[in-house]
Design a protein around this motif. Structure first.
Motif, short mmCIF file in Angstrom:
data_model
loop_
_atom_site.label_atom_id
_atom_site.label_comp_id
_atom_site.label_asym_id
_atom_site.label_seq_id
_atom_site.Cartn_x
_atom_site.Cartn_y
_atom_site.Cartn_z
N ASP A 43 -6.38 -0.31 -5.93
CA ASP A 43 -6.25 -0.63 -4.51
C ASP A 43 -5.24 0.26 -3.79
N ARG A 64 0.10 2.01 3.26
CA ARG A 64 -0.82 1.39 4.22
C ARG A 64 -2.23 1.93 3.97
N LYS A 65 -3.17 1.00 3.84
CA LYS A 65 -4.56 1.35 3.60
C LYS A 65 -5.19 1.86 4.90
N PRO A 66 -6.33 2.58 4.80
CA PRO A 66 -7.00 3.07 6.01
C PRO A 66 -7.38 1.95 6.99
N ASP A 67 -7.59 0.74 6.46
CA ASP A 67 -7.93 -0.37 7.36
C ASP A 67 -6.70 -1.03 7.98
N GLY A 68 -5.52 -0.48 7.70
CA GLY A 68 -4.28 -0.99 8.28
C GLY A 68 -3.54 -1.97 7.41
N ALA A 69 -4.13 -2.43 6.32
CA ALA A 69 -3.46 -3.39 5.44
C ALA A 69 -2.30 -2.74 4.69
#
Length: 291
Positions: A43, A64-69
């Motif tokens: 992840d 930070r993930k590309p989806d903002g998480a």
């Protein structure tokens, strides 16, 4: 064991090297190091490193993930763990179950940069969590106030409410976060207090002295450590110690011999002249404790 100053320096160093890069791969060589499984190492892949943090003696890598998480890799290096940075990691995947001290490898950046989490010895205590919030980790959420953030009055209240010995209070992470075996030796030596003095027995002047010694010893160590390459931090820590790890050497303050008390899995050092009025504390391996 890396303590507050070393973890501060590691966090500062990794932030300088990794912030803005992208996690490209995470290799796990020792499955036992992972204390969480969802989210997992996969992840982190594709996430951007946004910062680092020290929480007590825990190192936190924020991404930070590309989806903002947001997702954090939280590490406790324990007694024999370390973080080893490389500007060019080997692209060869780690072999699980091998004899290498590397437990986990994080690849970041386009040129093969990244770091290994390593652990020497047979007692495998290095721990890694991958979480959305470090407070999800019970041992983090129950930490006491940080040793460099606690106020004098808060510190006094901690001591007044404890029947434990000073050495124990300083090392107990649920009471005070960031100090371990080494710096507690140095703090008590600087404060000229016995490791076995009862916390609640200190008068106001002794509380002031101990609080000032704690801040001075830790701040000095942080100043000496931050900015150094992580590979030199262990040597820097050892070089700054006046009593810890120096059994048999002369005390740099009074010249008396630095003495040791040993337990089944650890030991600590002190100066009898500076700290106990000349009284030698009995080694628990040999006899009962002299108070």
């Amino acid at each position: 064991m890396p303590e507050l100053p070393e973890i501060t320096a590691i966090a500062d160093y990794v932030a300088e090297k990794a912030v803005g890069t992208q996690v490209r791969r995470v290799d796990v060589a020792a499955l036992s190091v992972l204390k969480t499984y969802a989210p997992g190492p996969h992840d982190l892949v594709g996430a951007t490193v946004t910062g680092t943090e020290r929480i007590g003696k825990y190192f936190v890598l924020w991404t930070r993930k590309p989806d903002g998480a947001r997702i954090a890799l939280v590490t406790h290096l324990s007694r024999a763990g370390w973080l080893r940075w490389s500007d060019k990691l080997s692209p060869t995947p780690l072999k699980p179950g091998g004899k290498s001290p590397i437990a986990l490898r994080v690849h970041v950046g386009p040129e093969g940069e990244g770091f290994d989490l390593t652990e020497a010895g047979t007692q495998k205590r290095l721990a890694v969590w991958i979480v959305g919030d470090p407070d999800e980790i019970e041992m983090v959420s129950t930490l006491g106030p940080d040793a460099l953030a606690v106020t004098r009055d808060e510190f006094a209240a901690i001591l007044a409410g404890s029947r434990a010995q000073l050495k124990t209070v300083l090392r107990d992470q649920r009471t005070l976060a960031g100090v371990g075996n080494a710096y507690s030796d140095e703090i008590l030596h600087a404060a000229k207090l016995s490791p076995f003095a009862t916390a609640k027995s200190l008068d106001a002047d002794q509380v002031d002295t101990l609080y000032a010694a704690m801040r001075a010893e830790l701040q000095d160590a942080v100043e000496r450590s931050v900015g150094q390459h992580v590979a030199t931090l262990k040597a820097e820590k050892r070089s700054g110690m006046k009593v810890h790890g120096r059994t048999g050497s002369p005390c740099p303050v009074c010249g008396d011999t630095v003495r040791e008390v040993s337990f089944h899995d650890r030991s600590f050092q002190y100066c009898a002249t500076c700290q106990t009025g000349g009284k030698v504390l009995a080694d628990r391996r040999m006899s009962k404790l002299l108070k």
